[in-house]
Design an enzyme around this catalytic site. Structure first.
Site, PDB file in Angstrom:
ATOM      1  N   LYS A   1      47.388  39.354  40.761  1.00 27.05           N
ATOM      2  CA  LYS A   1      48.680  38.807  40.364  1.00 27.05           C
ATOM      3  C   LYS A   1      49.376  38.136  41.560  1.00 27.05           C
ATOM      4  O   LYS A   1      48.965  38.336  42.713  1.00 27.05           O
ATOM      5  CB  LYS A   1      49.530  39.938  39.777  1.00 27.05           C
ATOM      6  CG  LYS A   1      48.955  40.526  38.476  1.00 27.05           C
ATOM      7  CD  LYS A   1      49.863  41.628  37.913  1.00 27.05           C
ATOM      8  CE  LYS A   1      49.366  42.135  36.566  1.00 27.05           C
ATOM      9  NZ  LYS A   1      50.305  43.127  35.974  1.00 27.05           N
TER      10      LYS A   1
ATOM     11  N   ARG B   1      39.081  49.324  35.275  1.00 24.91           N
ATOM     12  CA  ARG B   1      40.369  49.993  35.003  1.00 24.91           C
ATOM     13  C   ARG B   1      40.531  51.222  35.908  1.00 24.91           C
ATOM     14  O   ARG B   1      41.613  51.502  36.405  1.00 24.91           O
ATOM     15  CB  ARG B   1      40.452  50.444  33.536  1.00 24.91           C
ATOM     16  CG  ARG B   1      40.569  49.336  32.525  1.00 24.91           C
ATOM     17  CD  ARG B   1      41.873  48.591  32.582  1.00 24.91           C
ATOM     18  NE  ARG B   1      43.026  49.383  32.217  1.00 24.91           N
ATOM     19  CZ  ARG B   1      44.211  48.854  31.893  1.00 24.91           C
ATOM     20  NH1 ARG B   1      44.384  47.540  31.880  1.00 24.91           N
ATOM     21  NH2 ARG B   1      45.218  49.616  31.602  1.00 24.91           N
TER      22      ARG B   1
ATOM     23  N   THR C   1      49.063  51.834  35.279  1.00 20.65           N
ATOM     24  CA  THR C   1      49.981  50.685  35.207  1.00 20.65           C
ATOM     25  C   THR C   1      51.162  50.824  36.168  1.00 20.65           C
ATOM     26  O   THR C   1      51.588  49.838  36.776  1.00 20.65           O
ATOM     27  CB  THR C   1      50.533  50.565  33.763  1.00 20.65           C
ATOM     28  OG1 THR C   1      49.432  50.436  32.872  1.00 20.65           O
ATOM     29  CG2 THR C   1      51.469  49.378  33.615  1.00 20.65           C
TER      30      THR C   1
ATOM     31  N   ARG D   1      46.206  50.097  42.796  1.00 20.87           N
ATOM     32  CA  ARG D   1      47.659  50.207  42.610  1.00 20.87           C
ATOM     33  C   ARG D   1      48.234  51.407  43.358  1.00 20.87           C
ATOM     34  O   ARG D   1      49.346  51.349  43.885  1.00 20.87           O
ATOM     35  CB  ARG D   1      47.978  50.292  41.114  1.00 20.87           C
ATOM     36  CG  ARG D   1      47.786  48.955  40.381  1.00 20.87           C
ATOM     37  CD  ARG D   1      47.766  49.143  38.873  1.00 20.87           C
ATOM     38  NE  ARG D   1      47.810  47.893  38.123  1.00 20.87           N
ATOM     39  CZ  ARG D   1      47.670  47.821  36.804  1.00 20.87           C
ATOM     40  NH1 ARG D   1      47.454  48.922  36.095  1.00 20.87           N
ATOM     41  NH2 ARG D   1      47.733  46.652  36.189  1.00 20.87           N
TER      42      ARG D   1
ATOM     43  N   ASN E   1      52.429  45.266  40.215  1.00 20.01           N
ATOM     44  CA  ASN E   1      51.305  46.194  40.374  1.00 20.01           C
ATOM     45  C   ASN E   1      49.998  45.498  40.747  1.00 20.01           C
ATOM     46  O   ASN E   1      48.912  46.018  40.507  1.00 20.01           O
ATOM     47  CB  ASN E   1      51.149  47.067  39.118  1.00 20.01           C
ATOM     48  CG  ASN E   1      50.995  46.240  37.848  1.00 20.01           C
ATOM     49  OD1 ASN E   1      50.825  45.019  37.925  1.00 20.01           O
ATOM     50  ND2 ASN E   1      51.033  46.890  36.702  1.00 20.01           N
TER      51      ASN E   1
ATOM     52  N   HIS F   1      45.804  42.608  37.178  1.00 20.13           N
ATOM     53  CA  HIS F   1      45.583  42.815  35.752  1.00 20.13           C
ATOM     54  C   HIS F   1      44.096  43.091  35.565  1.00 20.13           C
ATOM     55  O   HIS F   1      43.267  42.482  36.234  1.00 20.13           O
ATOM     56  CB  HIS F   1      45.952  41.561  34.945  1.00 20.13           C
ATOM     57  CG  HIS F   1      45.370  41.599  33.558  1.00 20.13           C
ATOM     58  ND1 HIS F   1      45.987  42.269  32.528  1.00 20.13           N
ATOM     59  CD2 HIS F   1      44.208  41.113  33.058  1.00 20.13           C
ATOM     60  CE1 HIS F   1      45.227  42.176  31.444  1.00 20.13           C
ATOM     61  NE2 HIS F   1      44.143  41.474  31.741  1.00 20.13           N
TER      62      HIS F   1
HETATM   63  P1  GDP Z   1      48.193  47.186  32.326  1.00 23.61           P
HETATM   64  O1  GDP Z   1      47.113  46.933  31.313  1.00 23.61           O
HETATM   65  O2  GDP Z   1      47.961  48.431  33.133  1.00 23.61           O
HETATM   66  O3  GDP Z   1      48.484  45.996  33.224  1.00 23.61           O
HETATM   67  O4  GDP Z   1      49.551  47.477  31.525  1.00 23.61           O
HETATM   68  P2  GDP Z   1      50.121  46.884  30.137  1.00 23.61           P
HETATM   69  O5  GDP Z   1      49.113  45.996  29.482  1.00 23.61           O
HETATM   70  O6  GDP Z   1      50.656  48.034  29.357  1.00 23.61           O
HETATM   71  O7  GDP Z   1      51.385  46.025  30.619  1.00 23.61           O
HETATM   72  C1  GDP Z   1      51.222  44.722  31.142  1.00 23.61           C
HETATM   73  C2  GDP Z   1      52.093  44.551  32.377  1.00 23.61           C
HETATM   74  O8  GDP Z   1      53.486  44.615  32.014  1.00 23.61           O
HETATM   75  C3  GDP Z   1      51.949  45.651  33.449  1.00 23.61           C
HETATM   76  O9  GDP Z   1      50.839  45.468  34.297  1.00 23.61           O
HETATM   77  C4  GDP Z   1      53.267  45.537  34.192  1.00 23.61           C
HETATM   78  O10 GDP Z   1      53.284  44.454  35.135  1.00 23.61           O
HETATM   79  C5  GDP Z   1      54.243  45.214  33.065  1.00 23.61           C
HETATM   80  N1  GDP Z   1      54.854  46.432  32.493  1.00 23.61           N
HETATM   81  C6  GDP Z   1      54.260  47.337  31.672  1.00 23.61           C
HETATM   82  N2  GDP Z   1      55.116  48.317  31.317  1.00 23.61           N
HETATM   83  C7  GDP Z   1      56.294  48.023  31.912  1.00 23.61           C
HETATM   84  C8  GDP Z   1      57.583  48.663  31.913  1.00 23.61           C
HETATM   85  O11 GDP Z   1      57.815  49.705  31.313  1.00 23.61           O
HETATM   86  N3  GDP Z   1      58.568  48.059  32.633  1.00 23.61           N
HETATM   87  C9  GDP Z   1      58.361  46.905  33.325  1.00 23.61           C
HETATM   88  N4  GDP Z   1      59.404  46.389  33.994  1.00 23.61           N
HETATM   89  N5  GDP Z   1      57.167  46.278  33.356  1.00 23.61           N
HETATM   90  C10 GDP Z   1      56.136  46.825  32.661  1.00 23.61           C
HETATM   91 MG    MG Z   2      47.036  45.727  29.625  1.00 26.86          MG
END
Ligand code: GDP
Ligand code: MG
Length: 183
Positions: free
Chosen positions: A11, A120, A126, A137, A157, A160
Site C-alpha cells: 500500500k 495472509r 488487519t 503488519r 497496515n 493488502h
Molecule cells: P484486510 O483483508 O486484512 O486488509 O482487511 P479488510 O478486507 O477487512 O479491510 C480492508 C482494509 O480496510 C484494511 O486493510 C484497512 O486498511 C481498512 N479497515 C478495515 N477495517 C477498518 C476499521 O475498522 N477502521 C478503519 N479506519 N479502517 C479499516
Molecule cells: Mg480483505
C-alpha cells in the site's frame, strides 16, 4: 500440492516508508514465486472495484471492527454513529479510496503451495495493534481502529492480500488482466 495464485498490494504507506524490499523478501524467503510485479498509481475507480461492494464483505469488515471495540470496551456507536456492521463496513470502504490513491502501490502476483493462506499468515491481522510479532503488519506498523476511525481514515497496515482463492482470481484479473472496473 495446491498451487494457488494470490494478489498482494504494497500500500502507499509501505512504498513511502521504503519497505517494498523488506516486504518482498518475506514472501520470497517463504518460497513463494513472484509471477508479476508493477508499480501503479491507482485511481479511485480501481480501488472501489478492488474492494467488494457485496453486503457480505461490507458486513464482515463491520463485524471485525465491532469485535475489536467490544474486546477493548470501546463504544462503536460513538465512532460510527451506528453499531450496524453493514453501515460500519460502508463507512470504512468510503475511506479506502483516499488511502489507496495517496501514492503509488506495488501490485504483486505471487504463486505457491496454498499461497492465499500462506500470504495472509505472513501479512498478519488487519489491525496492526492486534497483529502478531513476526508478521509484516505486526513488525512494521502500529495503527489501531480507534485511532484511524477518530481521524476518519483507513487503518494504515502496509499491505493488502487476497482473502480467498476466489477473491485472488478477481483481484488478479483487475490488476493484471482485462477486467473492467466494475464489481
Ligand atoms: P484486510 O483483508 O486484512 O486488509 O482487511 P479488510 O478486507 O477487512 O479491510 C480492508 C482494509 O480496510 C484494511 O486493510 C484497512 O486498511 C481498512 N479497515 C478495515 N477495517 C477498518 C476499521 O475498522 N477502521 C478503519 N479506519 N479502517 C479499516
Ligand atoms: Mg480483505
Amino acid at each position: 500440492m495446491a498451487i494457488e495464485r494470490t494478489l498482494v498490494l504494497v500500500k502507499p504507506d509501505g512504498v513511502a516508508r521504503r519497505l517494498v524490499g523488506e516486504i518482498l523478501s518475506r514472501f520470497e524467503r517463504a518460497g513463494l514465486t513472484i509471477e508479476r510485479m508493477e508499480l501503479v498509481q491507482a485511481t479511485p475507480e480501481r480501488i472501489m472495484a478492488h474492494y467488494p461492494s457485496s453486503e457480505t464483505w461490507l458486513r464482515s469488515v463491520g463485524e471485525k471492527t465491532r469485535e475489536a471495540y467490544a474486546r477493548d470496551g470501546l463504544d462503536i456507536a460513538a465512532s460510527f454513529g451506528s453499531d450496524d456492521p453493514l453501515a460500519i463496513g460502508r463507512t470504512v470502504k468510503s475511506w479506502l479510496s483516499a488511502y489507496m490513491t495517496g501514492g503509488p502501490v506495488v501490485a504483486l502476483m505471487l504463486s505457491g503451495n496454498r499461497a492465499v493462506e500462506l500470504v495472509r499468515k505472513l501479512v498478519g491481522h488487519t489491525f496492526p495493534s492486534a497483529a502478531a510479532p513476526g508478521t509484516i503488519r505486526g513488525d512494521y506498523a502500529l495503527d489501531s481502529p480507534e485511532v484511524a476511525n477518530a481521524a476518519r481514515r483507513s487503518i494504515h497496515n502496509l499491505v493488502h492480500a487476497s482473502g480467498s482463492v476466489a477473491e485472488a482470481e478477481e483481484e488478479i484479473a483487475l490488476w493484471f488482466g482485462e477486467r473492467p472496473l466494475t464489481r
